[in-house]
Motif scaffolding. Structure first.
Motif, short mmCIF file in Angstrom:
data_model
loop_
_atom_site.label_atom_id
_atom_site.label_comp_id
_atom_site.label_asym_id
_atom_site.label_seq_id
_atom_site.Cartn_x
_atom_site.Cartn_y
_atom_site.Cartn_z
N LYS A 127 0.82 -1.22 0.00
CA LYS A 127 0.00 0.00 0.00
C LYS A 127 0.85 1.26 0.00
N SER A 128 2.00 1.22 0.65
CA SER A 128 2.91 2.37 0.66
C SER A 128 4.31 1.90 1.02
N CYS A 129 5.28 2.71 0.59
CA CYS A 129 6.68 2.44 0.91
C CYS A 129 7.41 3.77 0.87
N GLU A 130 8.15 4.06 1.91
CA GLU A 130 8.93 5.30 1.95
C GLU A 130 10.27 5.00 2.59
N VAL A 131 11.29 5.72 2.14
CA VAL A 131 12.63 5.52 2.70
C VAL A 131 13.32 6.87 2.87
N LEU B 255 -3.83 -4.28 8.18
CA LEU B 255 -2.61 -3.74 7.56
C LEU B 255 -1.41 -4.00 8.46
N ALA B 256 -0.31 -4.40 7.84
CA ALA B 256 0.94 -4.60 8.57
C ALA B 256 1.87 -3.43 8.30
N ARG B 257 2.45 -2.87 9.37
CA ARG B 257 3.47 -1.82 9.26
C ARG B 257 4.83 -2.48 9.35
N LEU B 258 5.67 -2.23 8.35
CA LEU B 258 6.99 -2.85 8.30
C LEU B 258 8.08 -1.81 8.49
N ALA C 85 7.03 0.50 5.32
CA ALA C 85 6.05 0.12 4.31
C ALA C 85 4.78 -0.33 5.03
N VAL C 86 3.68 -0.23 4.31
CA VAL C 86 2.41 -0.76 4.79
C VAL C 86 1.92 -1.74 3.75
#
Length: 133
Positions: free
Chosen positions: A75-79, A104-107, A124-125
């Motif tokens: 669903k999303s990814c940020e770095v 939803l899992a928060r990674l 990431a989600v």
């Protein structure tokens, strides 16, 4: 049902970042910045040697995620880039499930060099559950 649980971890050992890898990535991405492919240009600005494109490390994180879950679950990814990845290094990507809520899992994501230097941190989600067919 495939389920992600807090504490689940996945790692991806990236291939060695050689000059050939950097040249191929420059060609594929269109990013021909000399700091990634030209030692003389690096030394002219006080950098000892070439280093990897930040987006190459982010691409490896993308591979880590898609090795773990199908792309449609992301669903999303940020770095955030925190250090350079030197030529001839072998980064390791790690993803850890920090929590699961409302499906939803928060990674937590990192790319780390063998000496312990973290070059990217991110999050990431992903969808935590996926029915199997």
């Amino acid at each position: 049902m495939t389920t992600l649980e807090p504490g689940d971890t996945l790692t991806l050992e990236c291939p060695k970042i050689t000059r050939t890898v950097l040249a191929l990535y420059a060609g594929a991405s269109g990013d021909h910045n000399p700091v990634h492919i030209d030692t003389d240009a690096c030394q002219a600005v006080g950098i000892d040697d070439v280093f990897a494109h930040g987006m190459l490390s982010m691409a490896y994180l993308g591979r880590l995620l898609t090795d773990w879950v199908p792309q449609e679950r992301i669903k999303s990814c940020e770095v955030r880039f925190s250090a350079i990845t030197p030529v001839n290094s072998t980064p390791i990507c790690t993803g850890t499930v920090a929590g699961v809520e409302n499906g939803l899992a928060r990674l937590d994501l990192t790319v780390t060099l063998p000496d312990g230097t973290v070059t990217l941190r991110g999050a990431a989600v992903v969808t935590a559950n996926l029915p199997t067919t």
